[in-house]
Design a protein around this motif. Structure first.
Motif, PDB file in Angstrom:
ATOM      1  N   ASN A   1       0.799  -1.236   0.000  1.00  0.00           N
ATOM      2  CA  ASN A   1       0.000   0.000   0.000  1.00  0.00           C
ATOM      3  C   ASN A   1       0.830   1.285   0.000  1.00  0.00           C
ATOM      4  O   ASN A   1       0.298   2.361   0.223  1.00  0.00           O
ATOM      5  N   LEU A   2       2.131   1.184  -0.256  1.00  0.00           N
ATOM      6  CA  LEU A   2       2.963   2.388  -0.268  1.00  0.00           C
ATOM      7  C   LEU A   2       2.474   3.385  -1.303  1.00  0.00           C
ATOM      8  O   LEU A   2       2.375   4.587  -1.034  1.00  0.00           O
ATOM      9  N   THR A   3       2.134   2.909  -2.504  1.00  0.00           N
ATOM     10  CA  THR A   3       1.772   3.822  -3.587  1.00  0.00           C
ATOM     11  C   THR A   3       0.454   4.544  -3.327  1.00  0.00           C
ATOM     12  O   THR A   3       0.213   5.607  -3.884  1.00  0.00           O
ATOM     13  N   THR A   4      -0.383   4.003  -2.474  1.00  0.00           N
ATOM     14  CA  THR A   4      -1.655   4.666  -2.183  1.00  0.00           C
ATOM     15  C   THR A   4      -1.602   5.470  -0.889  1.00  0.00           C
ATOM     16  O   THR A   4      -2.413   6.377  -0.691  1.00  0.00           O
ATOM     17  N   ARG A   5      -0.653   5.173  -0.015  1.00  0.00           N
ATOM     18  CA  ARG A   5      -0.616   5.817   1.302  1.00  0.00           C
ATOM     19  C   ARG A   5       0.495   6.843   1.456  1.00  0.00           C
ATOM     20  O   ARG A   5       0.412   7.717   2.314  1.00  0.00           O
ATOM     21  N   ALA A   6       1.572   6.733   0.667  1.00  0.00           N
ATOM     22  CA  ALA A   6       2.738   7.561   0.972  1.00  0.00           C
ATOM     23  C   ALA A   6       3.466   8.100  -0.248  1.00  0.00           C
ATOM     24  O   ALA A   6       4.614   8.520  -0.139  1.00  0.00           O
ATOM     25  N   ILE A   7       2.822   8.122  -1.406  1.00  0.00           N
ATOM     26  CA  ILE A   7       3.460   8.681  -2.589  1.00  0.00           C
ATOM     27  C   ILE A   7       2.517   9.682  -3.248  1.00  0.00           C
ATOM     28  O   ILE A   7       1.303   9.452  -3.341  1.00  0.00           O
ATOM     29  N   TYR A   8       3.095  10.813  -3.661  1.00  0.00           N
ATOM     30  CA  TYR A   8       2.321  11.888  -4.274  1.00  0.00           C
ATOM     31  C   TYR A   8       2.963  12.261  -5.603  1.00  0.00           C
ATOM     32  O   TYR A   8       4.170  12.521  -5.673  1.00  0.00           O
ATOM     33  N   THR A   9       2.189  12.284  -6.647  1.00  0.00           N
ATOM     34  CA  THR A   9       2.630  12.751  -7.956  1.00  0.00           C
ATOM     35  C   THR A   9       1.860  14.017  -8.295  1.00  0.00           C
ATOM     36  O   THR A   9       0.867  14.346  -7.625  1.00  0.00           O
ATOM     37  N   PRO A  10       2.281  14.752  -9.336  1.00  0.00           N
ATOM     38  CA  PRO A  10       1.566  15.994  -9.690  1.00  0.00           C
ATOM     39  C   PRO A  10       0.083  15.798  -9.975  1.00  0.00           C
ATOM     40  O   PRO A  10      -0.698  16.748  -9.912  1.00  0.00           O
ATOM     41  N   GLN A  11      -0.323  14.571 -10.258  1.00  0.00           N
ATOM     42  CA  GLN A  11      -1.736  14.302 -10.522  1.00  0.00           C
ATOM     43  C   GLN A  11      -2.550  14.200  -9.241  1.00  0.00           C
ATOM     44  O   GLN A  11      -3.784  14.218  -9.258  1.00  0.00           O
ATOM     45  N   ASN A  12      -1.842  14.102  -8.108  1.00  0.00           N
ATOM     46  CA  ASN A  12      -2.519  13.983  -6.821  1.00  0.00           C
ATOM     47  C   ASN A  12      -2.929  15.360  -6.315  1.00  0.00           C
ATOM     48  O   ASN A  12      -2.144  16.304  -6.372  1.00  0.00           O
ATOM     49  N   ALA A  13      -4.128  15.465  -5.782  1.00  0.00           N
ATOM     50  CA  ALA A  13      -4.641  16.765  -5.322  1.00  0.00           C
ATOM     51  C   ALA A  13      -3.815  17.350  -4.178  1.00  0.00           C
ATOM     52  O   ALA A  13      -3.784  18.564  -3.989  1.00  0.00           O
ATOM     53  N   SER A  14      -3.121  16.513  -3.432  1.00  0.00           N
ATOM     54  CA  SER A  14      -2.332  16.978  -2.282  1.00  0.00           C
ATOM     55  C   SER A  14      -0.873  17.242  -2.623  1.00  0.00           C
ATOM     56  O   SER A  14      -0.097  17.612  -1.738  1.00  0.00           O
ATOM     57  N   PHE A  15      -0.497  17.050  -3.884  1.00  0.00           N
ATOM     58  CA  PHE A  15       0.907  17.156  -4.264  1.00  0.00           C
ATOM     59  C   PHE A  15       1.509  18.506  -3.878  1.00  0.00           C
ATOM     60  O   PHE A  15       2.556  18.578  -3.226  1.00  0.00           O
TER      61      PHE A  15
END
Length: 490
Positions: A33-47
């Motif tokens: 679950n790392l990619t859903t819990r602890a990674i942010y890309t520019p497409q993520n609203a919280s980036f």
């Protein structure tokens, strides 16, 4: 070198690399679950909010500042291991951030395709009062450390810096100092173990990493060699009550004469005394004419708040605020070391120049005491015996203006240049934690900047780098590079 400019990275190559990187993380057996819990890309609203949360110098928080392809915010050690392995496998540069107080933004800005490994979630503090030690994860702040120590003892402390929002990771690995350095030395002089992840993704401690690497990460900048997960520190004994004071005096009142006296006596005072002199356009903090009612008796933990510049009656919980309590600004910093007292004629020239230059002040931090007892090569930090004081030049402003930014940076350089005859030479020494891109980068391999920071300890740092990170995965513009053997031996 300009960091705040637009990167010309090939977009298709970058998109391919980051997709492969994220896919690699999702397949790693130790990172569910790392990619859903602890990674942010520019497409993520919280980036954007995650990126900006730990940018402490607003010069590197503009629309033109290069942005990472992703931000990884590990929740456990295995997340750090996976990030290193996957970034390395996909040719991505990785910048390591804890508190974000890097003066040149090198912990979160690059001109190459890069990701940020942001360690703010790894911030546990485990105090062993019976043995006067503590394990502190690298994402904790100095304020959090001090607060936790005070919660278990009124007579224990740790000799770290003044700003409570500074991250443990960079502060420790670059040297780290505070108002107890004359009594107890630097932070790195009180570190007794560490836990790291190396370039292969392996977790090591002092015993398994070896003494050479343990030596290098205590003052040589750990980001050149590994990711530090945690430090084991030695707590120090302090009185239940300490005394602080802050005295101001204008030039018209004889402040220059008082400063001249200060530079002759401050390094030679009892190690229990630390008297910083700060010069600004109007005021000079000194000990002249000190009156009893200007001396404030308080606990050590309260003194950390007072020394930072906050009101004495501030709640201790202000130490837990991860955003600087005095707010953010655009700023530029430089440093120097003074071996001989500055002559009065030089002081007159300096004060005149400071009046001409806007927004720039100088902090003079006295040495002597414990700092003169520790050998130059005990750690990579070489600025020990023979120094009267260290200077920090700082310019801070609040307006996002190209013209104002240029004027303030140039003004700081003018004062720094004016001080050339009065400070250390060959090399002109500088403090690694006061990062200054003006003194050079590793791009041309002259390493002049590294001699300024590390002096004769550079050779050993180069050897450690070649051994533990031969592919130069851990790198930034002022990291220790991997050089040919013939260059290292010079």
């Amino acid at each position: 070198m300009l960091i705040n400019c637009t990167s010309n990275v090939n977009a298709s190559t970058s998109n391919y690399s980051i997709k492969a990187f994220v896919n690699c993380l999702s397949l790693h057996p130790y990172t569910p679950n790392l990619t859903t819990r602890a990674i942010y890309t520019p497409q993520n609203a919280s980036f954007s909010s995650v990126l900006q949360a730990y940018v402490r110098n607003l010069r590197f928080n503009t629309s033109s500042t290069p942005k990472p392809l992703a931000i990884v915010t590990p929740l456990e050690k295995s997340h750090v291991q996976a990030t290193i392995i996957c970034a390395k496998a996909n040719g991505l540069e990785m910048r390591i951030r804890s508190g974000g107080h890097d003066y040149e933004g090198l912990s979160y800005v690059s001109l190459n395709p890069f990701i940020i490994l942001d360690l703010f979630n790894l911030r546990s503090i485990d105090i062993d009062l019976a043995n006067d030690t503590a394990w502190v994860q690298t994402g904790a702040t100095l304020g959090e450390l001090y607060y936790n120590i005070a919660n278990v003892s009124s007579t224990r402390a740790f000799p770290g810096g003044v700003c409570p929002s500074v991250g443990i990771g960079g502060h420790f690995s670059g040297g780290g100092y505070g108002n107890m350095l004359r009594k107890f030395g630097l932070t790195i002089d009180n570190v007794i173990d560490g836990e790291i992840v190396d370039a292969s993704g392996t977790i090591l401690n002092r015993k398994t990493m070896g003494e050479d690497l343990f030596w290098a990460i205590r003052g040589g900048g750990a980001a050149s060699f590994c990711v530090v997960l945690a430090w084991k520190i030695r707590l120090v004994q302090v009185p239940e009550i300490v005394t602080t004071f802050n005295k101001t005096m204008a030039l018209e009142e004889g402040a220059s004469n008082i400063f001249d006296q200060w530079q002759h006596v401050a390094p030679n005072l009892d190690p229990n005394l630390f008297i910083r002199a700060q010069a600004s356009v109007r005021l000079l903090d000194t000990e002249n004419g000190l009156k009893k009612d200007e001396c404030k008796e308080q606990s050590w933990i309260k003194s950390t708040i007072t020394f930072y510049g906050l009101p004495m009656n501030s709640s201790l919980k202000v130490l837990l605020d991860r955003v600087p309590p005095i707010g953010l600004s655009y700023d530029k910093h430089k440093s120097d070391y003074v071996k001989e007292p500055i002559p009065k004629s030089g002081l007159d020239i300096l004060w005149k120049k400071m009046i001409e230059v806007e927004n720039t002040s100088m902090q003079f931090n006295p040495y002597g005491g414990k700092m003169s007892e520790i050998l130059e090569n005990a750690t990579p930090f070489p600025h020990r015996k023979g120094n009267l004081c260290k200077i920090q030049y700082l310019s801070c402003w609040s307006e996002n203006s190209i013209e104002l930014t240029h004027r303030n940076i140039e003004g700081t350089k003018e004062i720094h240049n004016l001080m050339t005859p009065y400070v250390s030479k060959n090399p002109r020494e500088a403090f690694f934690n006061y990062r200054d891109i003006d003194i050079g980068t590793n791009a041309n391999k002259t390493l002049a900047f590294a001699f300024d920071y590390f002096k004769g300890n550079l050779k050993r740092l180069l050897k450690v780098k070649a051994k533990v990170d031969p592919t130069n995965f851990f790198r930034n513009e002022q990291s220790i590079p991997v050089l040919p053997i013939d260059i290292q031996s010079r």
